[in-house]
Design an enzyme around this catalytic site. Structure first.
Site, PDB file in Angstrom:
ATOM      1  N   HIS A 162       0.831  -1.204   0.000  1.00 15.09           N
ATOM      2  CA  HIS A 162       0.000   0.000   0.000  1.00 15.09           C
ATOM      3  C   HIS A 162       0.863   1.250   0.000  1.00 15.09           C
ATOM      4  CE1 HIS A 162       0.904   0.847   4.261  1.00 15.09           C
ATOM      5  NE2 HIS A 162       0.811  -0.454   4.460  1.00 15.09           N
ATOM      6  N   CYS A 178       3.066  -4.861   6.731  1.00 15.54           N
ATOM      7  CA  CYS A 178       2.853  -4.687   5.307  1.00 15.54           C
ATOM      8  C   CYS A 178       4.040  -4.018   4.630  1.00 15.54           C
ATOM      9  CB  CYS A 178       1.584  -3.881   5.068  1.00 15.54           C
ATOM     10  SG  CYS A 178       0.106  -4.766   5.582  1.00 15.54           S
TER      11      CYS A 178
END
Length: 202
Positions: A162, A178
């Site tokens: 992301h 992440c």
């Protein structure tokens, strides 16, 4: 065709950001283990800064890691804090990234993109709220969202590639599980990757 230079920040701006971070202690080693609760969450407080890595960005070939480039291929190198992407026709891109901060938040192995979201929202998991009860239960899309402007959802539950609105995180072991990219880079990757794009974290 190599296109990495199109997406790396200028050397001056990248080195300036790195210099501000070098005052920190040693980074934590990574390992094969994974904490099932590790996931996308609010990033760690950067007042406890960690070291940048500006010396390990290097071009790689896809063949040692993938058998084909069907739907493209993403390779994330946790050690060098870089994301490599090959399109189906072999065009290559290199993006600096943020990576998980600790051993228990790090996951390695093969997965794939299962969903693409422009303007993602964010919700912490129950385990996150248990560890951090002061966190909000929901953040809508926008400048305060920890997922930035775009997100690629992986087949591993809660794991994402992301964007981030906080550019200080890129090049650092700063995430809670992440892989983060500059918003302009995730927008480019978002446009080229597809549902089914293969992903390998090493």
């Amino acid at each position: 065709m190599t296109r990495s230079s199109d997406f790396l920040p200028s050397r001056r701006s990248f080195l300036a950001g790195a210099a501000a971070a070098v005052a920190a202690g040693p980074v934590l080693a990574q390992q094969q283990g994974v904490n099932s609760a590790a996931t996308t969450e609010l990033e760690r407080d950067l007042s406890h800064s960690v070291r940048h890595n500006i010396s390990s960005f290097r071009s790689l070939e896809w063949q040692p890691y993938f058998t084909n480039l069907e739907k493209g291929a993403i390779l994330v190198d946790i050690t060098s804090r870089a994301l490599h992407f090959w399109t189906e026709d072999g065009t290559y891109y290199l993006f600096p990234s943020s990576v998980p901060a600790t051993e228990d938040l790090t996951r390695r192995g093969r997965t794939n993109v299962v969903k693409k979201v422009e303007g993602p929202d964010w919700r912490p998991t129950p385990s996150m709220l248990e560890r951090n009860p002061e966190w909000p239960s929901y953040i809508p899309p926008g400048p305060d969202n920890p997922l930035g402007t775009h997100a690629l959802y992986l087949s591993w539950q809660y794991y994402r590639i992301h964007g981030t609105h906080d550019t200080r995180k890129i090049g650092r072991r700063s995430s809670n599980g992440c892989i983060g990219l500059y918003n302009e880079h995730i927008a480019k990757l978002f446009g080229m990757a597809s549902v089914g794009t293969q992903v390998l974290l090493i």
